[in-house]
Design an enzyme around this catalytic site. Structure first.
Site, short mmCIF file in Angstrom:
data_model
loop_
_atom_site.label_atom_id
_atom_site.label_comp_id
_atom_site.label_asym_id
_atom_site.label_seq_id
_atom_site.Cartn_x
_atom_site.Cartn_y
_atom_site.Cartn_z
N ASP A 190 0.86 -1.18 0.00
CA ASP A 190 0.00 0.00 0.00
C ASP A 190 0.90 1.23 0.00
O ASP A 190 2.05 1.18 0.43
CB ASP A 190 -0.91 -0.03 1.23
N GLY A 192 0.55 4.17 1.58
CA GLY A 192 0.52 5.07 2.73
C GLY A 192 -0.69 5.98 2.72
O GLY A 192 -0.91 6.72 3.69
N PHE A 194 -3.88 5.23 2.98
CA PHE A 194 -4.89 4.88 3.98
C PHE A 194 -4.60 5.52 5.32
O PHE A 194 -5.52 5.81 6.10
CB PHE A 194 -4.98 3.36 4.14
N GLY A 360 -11.16 3.71 -0.85
CA GLY A 360 -12.08 4.61 -0.18
C GLY A 360 -13.28 3.94 0.44
O GLY A 360 -14.25 4.61 0.79
N ASP A 410 -7.67 -7.61 0.33
CA ASP A 410 -6.78 -7.67 1.49
C ASP A 410 -7.51 -7.13 2.70
O ASP A 410 -8.42 -6.31 2.57
CB ASP A 410 -5.51 -6.85 1.25
N CYS A 451 -11.03 -28.94 8.30
CA CYS A 451 -10.00 -27.93 8.05
C CYS A 451 -8.63 -28.56 8.19
O CYS A 451 -8.38 -29.36 9.11
CB CYS A 451 -10.17 -26.78 9.05
N CYS A 456 -6.42 -27.52 13.48
CA CYS A 456 -7.51 -28.49 13.35
C CYS A 456 -7.05 -29.88 12.92
O CYS A 456 -7.67 -30.89 13.30
CB CYS A 456 -8.54 -27.99 12.34
N CYS A 457 -6.01 -29.96 12.12
CA CYS A 457 -5.59 -31.22 11.54
C CYS A 457 -4.62 -31.93 12.47
O CYS A 457 -3.71 -31.30 13.03
CB CYS A 457 -4.94 -30.98 10.18
N HIS A 489 -5.33 -20.97 11.38
CA HIS A 489 -6.66 -21.45 11.01
C HIS A 489 -7.43 -20.42 10.19
O HIS A 489 -8.04 -20.77 9.17
CB HIS A 489 -7.47 -21.80 12.28
#
Length: 549
Positions: A190, A192, A194, A360, A410, A451, A456-457, A489
């Site tokens: 990004d 900057g 934001f 935005g 994202d 999952c 989980c696995c 996860h």
């Protein structure tokens, strides 16, 4: 590894030809004076969109933009490229090749070829703001079939602040953030922009750029970013700051709290050139989507176009970095409104842009406003280039916006919410499991059956398979391992969602997939659940998906 590419030692000076006078801030850019605003602002469109030259509303206003689009014949089919077709990196965008493999309605399954490898879309990009995914190593990401992320996001402002992009540029044999963080896949940064919203109390925005106060109040005097040169014009009176002297770009500026940094478009591109990310973003003038200051939105939209020209001019690595413009314009999707103005400006500069971002949003606006802006931009932007929706990461939003034509996303949501002990799960909205809740204290199920994440696995007996009860106890004791497990996860959940969306598009069943996903989250009040929100129905209807519930 890519060979080291040299970057300029200092950012270029501001070209005064790109600076507007204060009395011109709210004036339509001259290059847009002859645009016919009664016609839709679109280019490079294919089926199921109308042709780019399709008319918009009638002069008497009796016809809406949507009905006008629907009244005209569709454009020709979008050319498709078979999967596994090798990329051809060539001008005008030698660092990007975009292959569309399949469509299902407006949803697209594509491959985005970049310098550090291919990326299948739709894709969610985890956020590693300062060059790291909190709680995970690059190996956790790349060696896990459940994740296997091909791209992550980092933030220019934060990396410029600490540790400084000159240090990143000079790292190791090849230099850049890939080398610095031990990541051999793609990176998007990004610009900057934001931070103009998230750190507004620390920012002063002028025509030349944005000046930030250092948020680290005890920053020492040797901080590279705040004490070293940032390039630019010499200190002096600037008409764009109402006669006040701006903070000198060649010296640090002491304040009662900290030191200050000027971030101009030239500085943002300089830092991103140093970072060496595969996709870099133009510095835009960002206004909070919930602001009611129409004049500020107008100034920001016009300024975003001027700043884009400065970004293109400052870009020194077009052969291995892709510069994306960001569509601004607030929530104004009216014919000839601010979103159209920004899009029309980008259309004039299309030969320089390998892809586009929609910015935005995700700042507190209503969901109805949110989806309408996304829809408006997808109807305008060319179909042969990637479309990136910034800051959006709720699973439902991804399903809806993919239907509208978005390719990339994202958000900090999956990783940040993990640090609060909240896991993403299938089923009833909001699709989360609060592992710190007492109900999990004696629950011996894993977070989500099926999952394959490391929480989980069971790894075929090699460990894993952490129960909710065990994670509850670990989180209550502030275990860093528990945070890492939930982070893994949540990202695995997002990557699985990406794969399901791509498979549905490949099989031309995205309509059915979207309906099923929404109905799982919203069973209806008659079934003891929640009704489908009206914005979801309206957005999917605009994408051609009906009978939601």
């Amino acid at each position: 590894r890519l060979p080291r590419t040299s970057s300029p030692s200092d950012p270029p000076a501001t070209n005064p030809d790109y600076l507007a006078k204060e009395e011109d801030f709210s004036k339509l850019p001259p290059q847009l004076a002859h645009v016919d605003w009664t016609k839709s602002i679109s280019w490079g469109k294919y089926h199921p969109y109308p042709p780019s030259e399709a008319a918009s509303p009638s002069n008497d206003g009796s016809e809406t933009a949507e009905s006008a689009r629907n009244a005209h014949p569709m454009a020709p089919p979008l050319p498709l490229t078979p999967e596994n077709t090798p990329p051809e990196f060539k001008p005008p965008h030698p660092a990007l090749t975009f292959h569309v493999h399949a469509t299902s309605g407006r949803a697209r399954y594509t491959t985005l070829h970049l310098p550090h490898g291919p990326i299948s879309t739709p894709v969610f990009m985890p956020v590693g703001t300062k060059g790291t995914l909190k709680g995970l190593t690059p190996m956790d990401v790349t060696r896990s079939e459940a994740l296997d992320n091909q791209i992550i996001l980092a933030n220019t402002y934060h990396l410029a602040l600490q540790p400084g992009t000159e240090l990143i540029r000079d790292a190791g044999e090849t230099g850049g953030l890939h080398e610095f963080m031990g990541w051999d896949r793609n990176i998007l940064t990004d610009s900057g922009g934001f931070q103009m919203v998230s750190l507004l109390k620390l920012a002063e925005i002028t025509e030349e750029g944005v000046t930030f106060e250092n948020p680290f109040k005890d920053a020492d005097d040797d901080n590279d970013t705040f004490a070293k040169t940032e390039g630019g014009n010499e200190e002096g009176k600037d008409a764009t700051t109402n006669g006040r002297k701006r903070p000198s770009p060649t010296t640090s500026t002491d304040t009662s709290k900290s030191r200050r940094m000027l971030l101009r478009p030239e500085d943002s591109i300089y830092h991103q050139n140093n970072i060496g990310s595969d996709i870099i973003m133009a510095l835009d003038d960002v206004v909070s989507s919930v602001s009611d200051d129409k004049t500020r939105f107008e100034i920001a939209t016009y300024r975003t176009l001027r700043w884009l020209d400065r970004c293109f001019s400052a870009h020194r690595r077009p052969n291995d970095q892709n510069l994306f413009p960001i569509v601004q314009g607030g929530l104004d999707t009216s014919p000839g409104g601010l979103r159209d103005v920004c899009l029309a400006g980008f259309r004039l500069r299309d030969d320089k842009a390998p892809g586009y971002a929609i910015g935005g949003l995700a700042g507190g606006e209503s969901k109805d406003d949110f989806w309408r802006v996304v829809h408006h931009c997808c109807c305008a932007l060319p179909d042969t280039k990637p479309r990136y929706l910034m800051g959006v990461g709720y699973p439902l939003d991804l399903v809806v916006c993919t239907a509208l034509g978005v390719d990339m996303y994202d958000c900090v949501y999956p990783t940040r919410t993990a640090r609060f002990g909240v896991a993403l799960v299938e089923g009833e909205a909001p699709g989360t499991l609060r592992l710190k809740n007492h109900e999990c204290a004696d629950d011996y199920n894993v977070i989500m059956k099926g999952c394959n994440c490391m929480a989980c696995c069971d790894g075929n007996g090699d460990g894993g398979g952490y129960t909710r009860a065990r994670l509850y106890a670990m989180l209550k004791n502030d275990s860093p391992l528990a945070v890492s497990l939930v982070t893994h996860h949540n990202l695995a959940y997002m990557m699985s969602l990406n794969r399901k969306m791509r498979d549905a598009i490949k099989n031309d069943t995205y309509c059915d997939f979207a309906r099923s996903f929404v109905r799982d989250q919203y069973r209806g009040k008659e079934n003891g659940g929640q009704d489908v929100p009206s914005w979801v129905k309206d957005a999917l209807h605009a994408a051609g998906i009906n009978n939601i519930g």
